[in-house]
Scaffold this active site. Structure first.
Site, mmCIF file in Angstrom:
data_model
loop_
_atom_site.group_PDB
_atom_site.id
_atom_site.type_symbol
_atom_site.label_atom_id
_atom_site.label_comp_id
_atom_site.label_asym_id
_atom_site.label_seq_id
_atom_site.Cartn_x
_atom_site.Cartn_y
_atom_site.Cartn_z
ATOM 1 N N LYS A 133 0.831 -1.216 0.000
ATOM 2 C CA LYS A 133 0.000 0.000 0.000
ATOM 3 C C LYS A 133 0.861 1.261 0.000
ATOM 4 C CE LYS A 133 0.540 1.226 4.537
ATOM 5 N NZ LYS A 133 0.734 2.567 5.155
ATOM 6 N N THR B 143 -3.820 5.529 3.118
ATOM 7 C CA THR B 143 -2.502 6.002 2.722
ATOM 8 C C THR B 143 -2.531 6.680 1.351
ATOM 9 O OG1 THR B 143 -1.644 4.092 3.922
ATOM 10 C CG2 THR B 143 -0.074 5.327 2.621
#
Length: 326
Positions: free
Chosen positions: A185, A242
């Site tokens: 991620k 994120t």
């Protein structure tokens, strides 16, 4: 329960503050000057300025005494520091270990649990991960995490130590899935930052996050992770946070790359570790080794390390031949 956290960066400090609402907590600080400042100021002004420590949080500079006091021992260093801490722990009577780092060791290509297993065989291990900006956790805002371990008793101990009030902790036995989600991620957040920096729009962002999730799931499953883990908190949950959150360091790196600044300058000004930069090539190498197609990861590496311009990277992705979605 006495909890010791090794590493006084933003996330280690934030988790120590959250845990100290329930238990006595020791936060080990390696740097002597930082230790002195945090002791005097009762806050971490380097990473979390303006948020005061709870009374039950003790800051300590003695490594061995902090480890000896722990009923629950947590490492809060970046992946690059995990090996050194594990080596230091070889001289201690450690029965269990929890780590917070999200990434892949750059030189070896090992996931965090593999590093721990290599250096501390026989020690029960667990990874704690999930969508969690340190600043919000330190302020007591709601967050949810997942602890993954093959040792059910250790997972329950982590829940007992950290689950409280605004912080929820869920259990899993899928260590690989949790670690792959946490690593990939960050790379995808750099890609999203590039698209945002180029002002390509919300449609492009949504498409990139969704296709990035496909990359994450392909790699995770190839390494032995479970698809449902990557659709949970530590996969899609952390990916969304994120890639879209203004506090994301990796997204900031991508946005700065889109403006034409060099990676060296970006990192020197960031002031924090951006794990996506450190592990991008390791993710790419793992994918290639296992025959997993990860085109977004490939172009992120090309932009950061091989001179590909951000606009040409986007063009390369858009020029790919059509295919079935799944």
């Amino acid at each position: 329960m006495h909890i010791t956290i090794i590493g006084a960066g933003a996330w280690g400090t934030a988790l120590a503050m959250a845990a100290a609402r329930l238990h006595p907590v020791t936060l080990y600080v390696r740097n002597a000057a930082q230790h002195a400042a945090m002791t005097a100021q009762r806050e971490n002004r380097v990473y979390l300025p303006g948020v005061s420590f709870p009374p039950s949080l003790a800051v300590i500079h003695d490594f061995h005494s902090s480890v000896a006091a722990a009923d629950l021992l947590i490492i809060a260093t970046p992946v690059a520091g995990l090996r050194a801490v594990c080596e230091a722990l070889q001289d201690c009577a450690v029965k269990h270990l929890v780590w917070l780092c999200k990434g892949i060791e750059e030189d070896s290509g090992l996931l965090p649990h593999e590093v721990v297993g290599q250096l501390l065989p026989g020690v029960a291990g667990a990874v704690l991960s999930g969508p969690s900006f340190a600043q919000e956790v330190a302020q007591g805002l709601p967050a949810a995490l997942t602890v993954a371990s093959a040792d059910a008793a250790l997972a329950l101990r982590v829940v007992d130590g950290l689950h409280q009030g605004t912080l929820r902790v869920y259990r899993s036995d899928d260590v690989i899935g949790v670690e792959v989600g946490g690593a990939v991620k960050n790379v995808l957040a750099i890609a999203t930052g590039i698209t945002d920096g180029l002002e390509l729009g919300l449609n492009a962002r949504a498409a990139l996050i969704t296709r990035g999730l496909s990359e994450m799931m392909r790699l995770g499953v190839a390494l032995g992770g479970h698809p449902e883990t990557l659709m949970g908190l530590t996969g899609v949950g952390d990916l969304i946070l994120t890639c879209t959150g203004a506090l994301s360091r990796n997204r900031k790196v991508g946005m700065a790359l889109a403006s034409g600044r060099s990676l060296e300058v970006i990192l020197s000004e960031l002031g924090h570790v951006a794990e996506g930069v450190r592990c991008a090539r390791a993710v790419r190498a793992l994918a290639r080794r296992h025959g997993v197609e990860m085109p977004i990861t490939e172009v992120v590496c090309s932009v950061m390390f091989e001179g590909l311009s951000p606009r040409d990277a986007v063009s390369a992705l858009l020029a790919r031949a059509p295919r079935a979605e799944t």
